[in-house]
Design an enzyme around this catalytic site. Sequence first.
Site, PDB file in Angstrom:
ATOM      1  N   SER A 410       0.835  -1.216   0.000  1.00  0.00           N
ATOM      2  CA  SER A 410       0.000   0.000   0.000  1.00  0.00           C
ATOM      3  C   SER A 410       0.856   1.245   0.000  1.00  0.00           C
ATOM      4  O   SER A 410       0.474   2.262  -0.571  1.00  0.00           O
ATOM      5  CB  SER A 410      -0.871   0.023   1.266  1.00  0.00           C
ATOM      6  OG  SER A 410      -1.745  -1.064   1.251  1.00  0.00           O
ATOM      7  N   HIS A 431      -2.524  -3.270  -6.171  1.00  0.00           N
ATOM      8  CA  HIS A 431      -2.963  -2.803  -4.857  1.00  0.00           C
ATOM      9  C   HIS A 431      -4.439  -3.100  -4.693  1.00  0.00           C
ATOM     10  O   HIS A 431      -5.283  -2.361  -5.210  1.00  0.00           O
ATOM     11  CB  HIS A 431      -2.674  -1.303  -4.698  1.00  0.00           C
ATOM     12  CG  HIS A 431      -3.083  -0.771  -3.351  1.00  0.00           C
ATOM     13  ND1 HIS A 431      -3.761   0.411  -3.180  1.00  0.00           N
ATOM     14  CD2 HIS A 431      -2.951  -1.295  -2.109  1.00  0.00           C
ATOM     15  CE1 HIS A 431      -3.998   0.598  -1.888  1.00  0.00           C
ATOM     16  NE2 HIS A 431      -3.512  -0.428  -1.226  1.00  0.00           N
ATOM     17  N   GLU A 443      -5.845  -0.937  -7.891  1.00  0.00           N
ATOM     18  CA  GLU A 443      -4.854  -0.005  -8.453  1.00  0.00           C
ATOM     19  C   GLU A 443      -3.731  -0.840  -9.055  1.00  0.00           C
ATOM     20  O   GLU A 443      -3.105  -1.649  -8.368  1.00  0.00           O
ATOM     21  CB  GLU A 443      -4.319   0.927  -7.363  1.00  0.00           C
ATOM     22  CG  GLU A 443      -5.309   2.022  -6.972  1.00  0.00           C
ATOM     23  CD  GLU A 443      -4.762   2.949  -5.882  1.00  0.00           C
ATOM     24  OE1 GLU A 443      -4.238   2.445  -4.873  1.00  0.00           O
ATOM     25  OE2 GLU A 443      -4.870   4.174  -6.032  1.00  0.00           O
ATOM     26  N   ASN A 481      -4.723   6.530  -1.627  1.00  0.00           N
ATOM     27  CA  ASN A 481      -4.241   6.929  -0.304  1.00  0.00           C
ATOM     28  C   ASN A 481      -3.603   8.316  -0.334  1.00  0.00           C
ATOM     29  O   ASN A 481      -3.616   9.038   0.658  1.00  0.00           O
ATOM     30  CB  ASN A 481      -3.260   5.884   0.235  1.00  0.00           C
ATOM     31  CG  ASN A 481      -4.016   4.665   0.762  1.00  0.00           C
ATOM     32  OD1 ASN A 481      -5.172   4.786   1.175  1.00  0.00           O
ATOM     33  ND2 ASN A 481      -3.395   3.507   0.720  1.00  0.00           N
TER      34      ASN A 481
END
Length: 655
Positions: A410, A431, A443, A481
């Site tokens: 991540s 991801h 992702e 994120n």
Amino acid sequence: MSASRFSDTVSATLTDDVLVVTIDNPPVNALSADVRAGLMTALDRAEKDNAVVAVILTGAGNTFIGGADIKEFGKPPVEPLLPQVIARIEDFSKPVVAAMNGATLGGGLEVALACHKRDAVPSAKIGLPEVKLGIVPGAGGTQRLPRLIGTAAAIELISNGRVVSASEANKLSIIDSLVENSLIAAAIAAAKSAADLPLRRTGKLPVPSDSEEAIDKAVAEALRKARGQHAPAEAVRLVRLAATTLLDEGLAEERRTFVALRDSEEAAALRHVFFAERAAGKVEGLEKVAPRKIETVGLVGTGLMGSGIAVAALNAGYRVVGIEQTREAADKGRERITGILDKAVQSGRLDTAGRDDRLSRLAVAADAQEFAQADLIIEAVFDDLTVKTELFQRLDGIVRADTILATNTSYLDPNIIAAATAHPERVVGLHFFSPANIMRLLEVVNCHKTAPDVLASALAFAKRLGKLPVVCGVTEGFIGNRIFSAYRREAEFMVEDGALPHEIDAALEAYGFPMGLFAVYDMAGLEIAWARRKRQAPTRDPAARYVVIADRLCEAGRFGQKAGRGWYSYPDGQRTVDPEVTALIEAARAEKGIAPKSFTADEIVTRLLKAMADEGEALLAEGIAARASDIDLVMINGYGFPPHKGGPMFAGGRR
Ligand code: T1G
């Protein structure tokens, strides 16, 4: 058998005195202006030609009709409008039979509903998904469907935009027959047999009576799920109207409602999402790159993430080999995977044969040599750089040179992980979002040295998993994120400036988020972000604004919901505003001499959307994200951004 062409997309053959009209408008036989004009001309021909005893409507390829042409929305309407074509079909003097050769959706089903009989192949998917586009059916669906299946069932299907199998449609009496083979021959026979009988015109049928209790239950469920969206509630109103209103009045009210919703912000946002999903995962220059063959998927780590990924791969038909460090851990991993599949069986989403088939394709071992034949290895081990780089070095000596290595990290830099192997070109980031067997978003991280065919393979793998792949470049936190960090940072700035966490959360929930940011923060736990902030402290820019409030909460042991206290307290598990937190916030403001301001809900949302959109613009400028709509998809599918607002880039540009 004579053939005629009525427009670029509509042709017909006369077979056994029946005019078989075929719509051929790739890719989904959408009801474009040319299709509508062609259908009207075909009906004119059928009406005048005494040799024609009946008409069949069908589609070329594996779609009957995929709906109205969404690309025409927002453009000036071109006659004949769909309702005109549909009325012509229903009122036609000769039998018109729908031979549903595949997907029959939206306007496509509305065309079929106006036909006098409906035959479908077993693979056809049938439904009125308009609410997913922020609209209601606009060509008779809310008025004709209840006449076939009743009010309660029509409310459930239309307000959810639920697409059903041909078999369920048959059970519901949406269609008359399921036809395994020779659909056209069967439809011709059905049409000819109907030629001497009174025609069953759907719009003239009474709405079968349902119990008020069944209707009330369907309405309550529809409104509960609508969560702030207008279209589902309007669909409920229109379906109920069908039972008490003449068809023409119901159709007029439906059309008025459809046009108003079609031109709404909500519909514009959902159309944006529809086309964004189809643009995602398309990488310029990859069109002609063949993906590598993937049949066996290796998973390093079968913990929370690894077991979810394993189930997603098993569901997609892959062989899966899981590896753990010990036999005991491997057995636990297999149990975890089996548990997920058992839950699917208990919930009715999977049958026991399906579960057994998946388990027959699963091996979980403690010896990495089992990976020798794997085509793709995904590591889902502890997010530590040393652990991952050493793992990939070890894999170099075990797997084939063409085996793809994917990291599920991540926050770590996949370029560093790739550099640890002898073949960095075979490394890509995948991801996943937890739970990996449920969340659609994936992702796909295009590392500096990822080979084009490896990226193409990752995208093909994602699509076979039924995921929504979004390609991104390498940056801390990738797209989701990184945007979320900017969003959270701005929210903490606002807390320091005078807004309280529950005020911010209330504004976000009123805007359409299922949960406010601080509630999510508490649910995820504060300690992970705290650890990262402590790690970054030595290199933090001293001139940059820094809010200590979250650190103070952690120093006080307020790590979130699991700890019973975080931004909120949780007496009996109930999220509650805590005066202790308010005092802590006020003390932190006083230390900086900040005189707290108050913020309206609109100011809160506008400022947070801007923070997300600004970070999105930076991601575009840095080449991390390929298009703004990809950023919208990530925030909608991974972070609860309300889809009927279109995403931060779409919404940010329209306030
Ligand atoms: N209009 C225009 N383009 C469409 C379209 C549509 N209805 N449906 C799909 N496309 C495009 C899509 O953008 C993509 O384009 C290509 O076709 C392949 O799509 C009056 C008003 C039919 C199940 O909501 O569910 O009818 O990227 O990748 O996976 O009441 O498309 O190639 O350039 O999805 O095989 C209601 C929407 C419309 C159905 C096929 N209908 N479509 O899935 O292909 S509103 C829908 C789908 C309406 C009436 C109202 C799926 C599909 P490109 P795809 P697929």
